[in-house]
Design a protein around this motif. Sequence first.
Motif, mmCIF file in Angstrom:
data_model
loop_
_atom_site.group_PDB
_atom_site.id
_atom_site.type_symbol
_atom_site.label_atom_id
_atom_site.label_comp_id
_atom_site.label_asym_id
_atom_site.label_seq_id
_atom_site.Cartn_x
_atom_site.Cartn_y
_atom_site.Cartn_z
ATOM 1 N N ALA A 218 6.328 61.536 -29.453
ATOM 2 C CA ALA A 218 4.979 61.210 -29.008
ATOM 3 C C ALA A 218 3.981 62.243 -29.526
ATOM 4 N N ASP A 219 2.882 61.780 -30.097
ATOM 5 C CA ASP A 219 1.816 62.654 -30.580
ATOM 6 C C ASP A 219 0.622 62.462 -29.661
ATOM 7 N N GLU A 220 0.554 63.314 -28.627
ATOM 8 C CA GLU A 220 -0.489 63.148 -27.631
ATOM 9 C C GLU A 220 -1.877 63.407 -28.210
ATOM 10 N N ALA A 221 -1.946 64.142 -29.299
ATOM 11 C CA ALA A 221 -3.250 64.459 -29.880
ATOM 12 C C ALA A 221 -3.954 63.222 -30.411
ATOM 13 N N THR A 222 -3.182 62.206 -30.817
ATOM 14 C CA THR A 222 -3.775 60.989 -31.370
ATOM 15 C C THR A 222 -3.646 59.798 -30.428
ATOM 16 N N GLU A 223 -3.141 60.029 -29.215
ATOM 17 C CA GLU A 223 -3.036 58.947 -28.242
ATOM 18 C C GLU A 223 -4.450 58.535 -27.836
ATOM 19 N N PRO A 224 -4.796 57.228 -27.889
ATOM 20 C CA PRO A 224 -6.186 56.779 -27.698
ATOM 21 C C PRO A 224 -6.857 57.326 -26.444
ATOM 22 N N THR A 225 -6.154 57.297 -25.314
ATOM 23 C CA THR A 225 -6.764 57.779 -24.071
ATOM 24 C C THR A 225 -7.078 59.265 -24.167
ATOM 25 N N ARG A 226 -6.129 60.030 -24.742
ATOM 26 C CA ARG A 226 -6.360 61.470 -24.890
ATOM 27 C C ARG A 226 -7.531 61.750 -25.833
ATOM 28 N N VAL A 227 -7.658 60.960 -26.888
ATOM 29 C CA VAL A 227 -8.767 61.154 -27.836
ATOM 30 C C VAL A 227 -10.101 60.920 -27.152
ATOM 31 N N ILE A 228 -10.179 59.841 -26.365
ATOM 32 C CA ILE A 228 -11.419 59.527 -25.656
ATOM 33 C C ILE A 228 -11.766 60.620 -24.656
ATOM 34 N N GLU A 229 -10.747 61.078 -23.907
ATOM 35 C CA GLU A 229 -10.977 62.136 -22.926
ATOM 36 C C GLU A 229 -11.438 63.416 -23.594
ATOM 37 N N SER A 230 -10.843 63.738 -24.744
ATOM 38 C CA SER A 230 -11.209 64.951 -25.455
ATOM 39 C C SER A 230 -12.655 64.900 -25.942
ATOM 40 N N LYS A 231 -13.059 63.739 -26.473
ATOM 41 C CA LYS A 231 -14.438 63.579 -26.941
ATOM 42 C C LYS A 231 -15.418 63.682 -25.777
ATOM 43 N N ALA A 232 -15.018 63.109 -24.625
ATOM 44 C CA ALA A 232 -15.890 63.164 -23.446
ATOM 45 C C ALA A 232 -16.073 64.599 -22.973
ATOM 46 N N ARG A 233 -14.961 65.374 -22.988
ATOM 47 C CA ARG A 233 -15.053 66.775 -22.578
ATOM 48 C C ARG A 233 -15.926 67.579 -23.530
ATOM 49 N N ASP A 234 -15.777 67.328 -24.824
ATOM 50 C CA ASP A 234 -16.578 68.048 -25.807
ATOM 51 C C ASP A 234 -18.062 67.748 -25.636
ATOM 52 N N TRP A 235 -18.364 66.491 -25.345
ATOM 53 C CA TRP A 235 -19.770 66.110 -25.171
ATOM 54 C C TRP A 235 -20.345 66.749 -23.908
ATOM 55 N N LEU A 236 -19.558 66.743 -22.826
ATOM 56 C CA LEU A 236 -20.027 67.348 -21.579
ATOM 57 C C LEU A 236 -20.275 68.838 -21.742
ATOM 58 N N ALA A 237 -19.403 69.495 -22.489
ATOM 59 C CA ALA A 237 -19.533 70.939 -22.665
ATOM 60 C C ALA A 237 -20.727 71.315 -23.533
ATOM 61 N N GLY A 238 -21.223 70.381 -24.310
ATOM 62 C CA GLY A 238 -22.352 70.665 -25.191
ATOM 63 C C GLY A 238 -23.601 69.899 -24.808
ATOM 64 N N ASP A 239 -23.771 68.755 -25.433
ATOM 65 C CA ASP A 239 -24.978 67.957 -25.215
ATOM 66 C C ASP A 239 -25.121 67.484 -23.775
ATOM 67 N N GLY A 240 -23.981 67.201 -23.108
ATOM 68 C CA GLY A 240 -24.047 66.694 -21.739
ATOM 69 C C GLY A 240 -24.659 67.708 -20.781
ATOM 70 N N ILE A 241 -24.196 68.959 -20.841
ATOM 71 C CA ILE A 241 -24.728 70.009 -19.972
ATOM 72 C C ILE A 241 -26.203 70.251 -20.264
ATOM 73 N N ALA A 242 -26.554 70.278 -21.554
ATOM 74 C CA ALA A 242 -27.958 70.508 -21.922
ATOM 75 C C ALA A 242 -28.850 69.397 -21.371
ATOM 76 N N LEU A 243 -28.370 68.145 -21.481
ATOM 77 C CA LEU A 243 -29.134 67.012 -20.976
ATOM 78 C C LEU A 243 -29.314 67.095 -19.460
ATOM 79 N N ALA A 244 -28.229 67.445 -18.758
ATOM 80 C CA ALA A 244 -28.295 67.534 -17.297
ATOM 81 C C ALA A 244 -29.227 68.661 -16.848
ATOM 82 N N LEU A 245 -29.189 69.798 -17.532
ATOM 83 C CA LEU A 245 -30.057 70.917 -17.173
ATOM 84 C C LEU A 245 -31.526 70.593 -17.393
ATOM 85 N N ASP A 246 -31.792 69.776 -18.414
ATOM 86 C CA ASP A 246 -33.182 69.405 -18.704
ATOM 87 C C ASP A 246 -33.796 68.560 -17.592
#
Length: 306
Positions: A218-246
């Motif tokens: 099993a390659d969890e790095a390319t598992e669809p659910t894990r990929v989506i979750e990873s992208k969501a975390r990356d967005w929250l840590a960057g643009d998401g936090i900035a948007l919420a603070l604004d």
Amino acid sequence: MNNTSTAVALRDPWAMLPSLGNLDAYIAAANRVPLLTHAEEVDAARRLRDHGDLEAASRLVLSHLRLVVSISRKYLGYGLPHGDLIQEGNVGLMKAVKRFDPDQGVRLVSYAIHWIKAEIHEYILKNWRMVKVATTKAQRKLFFNLRSLKQSLKDEAAEADTHRSTLTPAEVDSLAETLSVKREEVLEMETRLSGGDVALDPQTDDSEESYAPIAYLADEATEPTRVIESKARDWLAGDGIALALDSLDARSRRIVEERWLNVRDDNSGGMTLHELAGEYGVSAERIRQIEVAAMKKMRKALAEVA
């Protein structure tokens, strides 16, 4: 054969044969079925062709069952049940009988060999492995010829008391030329034949040493659910936090940043409620209330863009 047996055989000639479940009895019965003379064969074939005579078809099939048994024995090395091989060969025999033209001057035995082998080959290719090893006509021809050659090599090695089972470069070239295929195709088919099926999640014991391939393939790095979750975390840590603070007023934003985003030089965390309360001249409880309201507003802002 008594009168009762004769009557049953006339209504259903196949009733003479035991089921393939009793293989030895079936083979013995098939070998006892009398062969047809050339004249009888031609007469039965013409009655089938011209009048659709099913009794004639049964006579043709029954008289050639021993041929199917003989051919099927040559394929026992594939590890498939002999009864299944015979059954598939019988299907090929019936196809041959249906298409046989007695006026071509060829005996049914010669014509039927092709159809019997074709059905057995198809069965082997479908059931020998879970994953098909041959799909095109050239690959199928290569599969059976290469299997035969490798078996010959094993037999020769056994006689010479050696253990060679792989093809030499010269043998690869010779086989490729004989079968009109590329040298690479011969090598690829040999690789397929040398492999085997492995269940991804087999039924194994509970010992710690038993590991199914599914556990380590099993390659969890390319598992669809894990990929989506990873992208969501990356967005929250960057643009998401900035948007919420604004979405916050200046005081609420600074309180959130000092409490959760800014870290002291000694890595002891952000400012405490009492420190911020002293700075703004309010109670620590008031700072906590502002913080809670700010967090709620930030979550709402993020939910609107999710």
